[in-house]
Write an enzyme that holds these catalytic residues in place. Sequence first.
Site, PDB file in Angstrom:
ATOM      1  N   PRO A  11      28.839  -6.423 -11.970  1.00  0.00           N
ATOM      2  CA  PRO A  11      28.799  -7.673 -12.732  1.00  0.00           C
ATOM      3  C   PRO A  11      29.333  -8.897 -11.988  1.00  0.00           C
ATOM      4  CG  PRO A  11      30.468  -6.180 -13.591  1.00  0.00           C
ATOM      5  CD  PRO A  11      29.636  -5.393 -12.631  1.00  0.00           C
ATOM      6  N   ASN A  12      28.644  -9.997 -12.224  1.00  0.00           N
ATOM      7  CA  ASN A  12      29.014 -11.333 -11.736  1.00  0.00           C
ATOM      8  C   ASN A  12      28.758 -11.555 -10.247  1.00  0.00           C
ATOM      9  OD1 ASN A  12      30.001 -12.304 -14.307  1.00  0.00           O
ATOM     10  ND2 ASN A  12      31.665 -10.855 -14.033  1.00  0.00           N
ATOM     11  N   ARG A  19      30.885 -18.602  -7.976  1.00  0.00           N
ATOM     12  CA  ARG A  19      32.148 -18.156  -8.575  1.00  0.00           C
ATOM     13  C   ARG A  19      33.257 -18.116  -7.523  1.00  0.00           C
ATOM     14  NH1 ARG A  19      32.250 -11.569  -8.873  1.00  0.00           N
ATOM     15  NH2 ARG A  19      34.103 -12.009 -10.098  1.00  0.00           N
ATOM     16  N   TYR A  24      35.691 -15.211  -2.799  1.00  0.00           N
ATOM     17  CA  TYR A  24      34.429 -14.574  -2.388  1.00  0.00           C
ATOM     18  C   TYR A  24      33.627 -15.375  -1.382  1.00  0.00           C
ATOM     19  CZ  TYR A  24      35.750 -11.986  -6.562  1.00  0.00           C
ATOM     20  OH  TYR A  24      36.449 -11.251  -7.482  1.00  0.00           O
ATOM     21  N   ASN A  75      29.484  -2.077  -4.551  1.00  0.00           N
ATOM     22  CA  ASN A  75      30.523  -2.992  -4.998  1.00  0.00           C
ATOM     23  C   ASN A  75      30.413  -2.986  -6.522  1.00  0.00           C
ATOM     24  OD1 ASN A  75      32.288  -4.991  -5.683  1.00  0.00           O
ATOM     25  ND2 ASN A  75      31.538  -6.487  -4.198  1.00  0.00           N
ATOM     26  N   ALA A  78      34.021  -5.633 -11.316  1.00  0.00           N
ATOM     27  CA  ALA A  78      35.064  -5.378 -12.321  1.00  0.00           C
ATOM     28  C   ALA A  78      35.044  -3.935 -12.832  1.00  0.00           C
ATOM     29  CB  ALA A  78      34.901  -6.355 -13.483  1.00  0.00           C
ATOM     30  N   HIS A  81      37.491  -1.053 -11.792  1.00  0.00           N
ATOM     31  CA  HIS A  81      38.830  -0.870 -12.356  1.00  0.00           C
ATOM     32  C   HIS A  81      38.813  -0.247 -13.747  1.00  0.00           C
ATOM     33  CE1 HIS A  81      39.419  -3.606  -9.049  1.00  0.00           C
ATOM     34  NE2 HIS A  81      38.755  -4.564  -9.669  1.00  0.00           N
ATOM     35  N   ASP A  88      31.913   8.994 -12.754  1.00  0.00           N
ATOM     36  CA  ASP A  88      31.269  10.296 -12.996  1.00  0.00           C
ATOM     37  C   ASP A  88      29.870  10.335 -12.381  1.00  0.00           C
ATOM     38  OD1 ASP A  88      33.512  11.151 -14.344  1.00  0.00           O
ATOM     39  OD2 ASP A  88      32.635  11.009 -16.361  1.00  0.00           O
ATOM     40  N   GLU A  99      32.529   2.468  -0.767  1.00  0.00           N
ATOM     41  CA  GLU A  99      33.013   1.487  -1.748  1.00  0.00           C
ATOM     42  C   GLU A  99      33.314   0.183  -1.020  1.00  0.00           C
ATOM     43  OE1 GLU A  99      36.690   2.605  -3.664  1.00  0.00           O
ATOM     44  OE2 GLU A  99      36.849   0.684  -4.723  1.00  0.00           O
ATOM     45  N   HIS A 101      34.502  -4.049  -1.378  1.00  0.00           N
ATOM     46  CA  HIS A 101      34.962  -5.238  -2.099  1.00  0.00           C
ATOM     47  C   HIS A 101      35.045  -6.403  -1.131  1.00  0.00           C
ATOM     48  CE1 HIS A 101      35.784  -2.813  -5.548  1.00  0.00           C
ATOM     49  NE2 HIS A 101      36.384  -1.951  -4.750  1.00  0.00           N
ATOM     50  N   SER A 103      36.810  -9.168  -1.631  1.00  0.00           N
ATOM     51  CA  SER A 103      38.221  -9.588  -1.574  1.00  0.00           C
ATOM     52  C   SER A 103      39.113  -8.370  -1.347  1.00  0.00           C
ATOM     53  CB  SER A 103      38.604 -10.284  -2.886  1.00  0.00           C
ATOM     54  OG  SER A 103      38.524  -9.362  -3.965  1.00  0.00           O
ATOM     55  N   ARG A 108      45.673  -8.745  -5.017  1.00  0.00           N
ATOM     56  CA  ARG A 108      45.348  -9.565  -6.183  1.00  0.00           C
ATOM     57  C   ARG A 108      46.112  -9.077  -7.424  1.00  0.00           C
ATOM     58  NH1 ARG A 108      39.055 -10.665  -6.472  1.00  0.00           N
ATOM     59  NH2 ARG A 108      39.869 -12.166  -7.983  1.00  0.00           N
ATOM     60  N   ARG A 112      43.641  -5.191 -10.726  1.00  0.00           N
ATOM     61  CA  ARG A 112      42.588  -4.949  -9.725  1.00  0.00           C
ATOM     62  C   ARG A 112      43.030  -3.951  -8.655  1.00  0.00           C
ATOM     63  NH1 ARG A 112      38.805  -9.133 -10.612  1.00  0.00           N
ATOM     64  NH2 ARG A 112      39.863 -10.960 -11.426  1.00  0.00           N
TER      65      ARG A 112
HETATM   66  C1  DQA Z   1      35.250  -7.467  -6.280  1.00  0.00           C
HETATM   67  C2  DQA Z   1      36.701  -7.378  -6.770  1.00  0.00           C
HETATM   68  C3  DQA Z   1      36.753  -7.090  -8.261  1.00  0.00           C
HETATM   69  O1  DQA Z   1      38.090  -6.994  -8.707  1.00  0.00           O
HETATM   70  C4  DQA Z   1      36.079  -8.196  -9.034  1.00  0.00           C
HETATM   71  O2  DQA Z   1      36.053  -7.892 -10.417  1.00  0.00           O
HETATM   72  C5  DQA Z   1      34.721  -8.518  -8.532  1.00  0.00           C
HETATM   73  C6  DQA Z   1      34.453  -8.466  -7.098  1.00  0.00           C
HETATM   74  C7  DQA Z   1      35.157  -7.894  -4.802  1.00  0.00           C
HETATM   75  O3  DQA Z   1      34.068  -7.780  -4.245  1.00  0.00           O
HETATM   76  O4  DQA Z   1      36.143  -8.361  -4.222  1.00  0.00           O
HETATM   77  O5  DQA Z   1      33.846  -8.931  -9.300  1.00  0.00           O
HETATM   78  O6  DQA Z   1      34.664  -6.180  -6.389  1.00  0.00           O
END
Ligand code: DQA
Length: 148
Positions: A11-12, A19, A24, A75, A78, A81, A88, A99, A101, A103, A108, A112
């Site tokens: 998401p996002n 954002r 980011y 990635n 959110a 977490h 699963d 995995e 990220h 950031s 943080r 997170r």
């Molecule tokens: C993220 C870190 C997450 O905590 C956050 O909710 C994101 C992006 C990152 O790429 O740093 O949406 O996964």
Amino acid sequence: MNNKIIIINGPNLNLLGEREQSQYGSITFEKLRENCKKKSQELNLDVEFTQSNVEGELVDIIQDSRNKFDGIIINAAAFTHTSVAIRDALEIFKKPIIELHISNIYKREEFRQKSLISDIVTGGIFGLGANGYILAIISMHKLLKNEN
Ligand code: DQA
């Protein structure tokens, strides 16, 4: 035959560039997609680059991946977490998973700093900005070629 990988974004992440640039960076989601396609082509990897804001859709994508792809870069944003369902689904995928990220989640907010997937993935990259995607593609290439 080329190895096939999927890059799954949660998401996002579709709003990258807009954002929280302090976390980011300024790269847009479209530019990130282009960069990932270009690097994958250079390495003869077939890549699918996908994003969803919906937890259940991400679970479906991960489930479908087990018969279509040799590796997953995720990635989960959110949902990293919070989502036992994504954890699963990833556990059912018996091939390499990275995995990712953008950031450094460990620098943080406390909520997170816990990933529900870190202990079941092959490895992880965090805090290196959007360039982490390129590093993940290179690492996945090596994992699939057994050069790691
Ligand atoms: C993220 C870190 C997450 O905590 C956050 O909710 C994101 C992006 C990152 O790429 O740093 O949406 O996964």
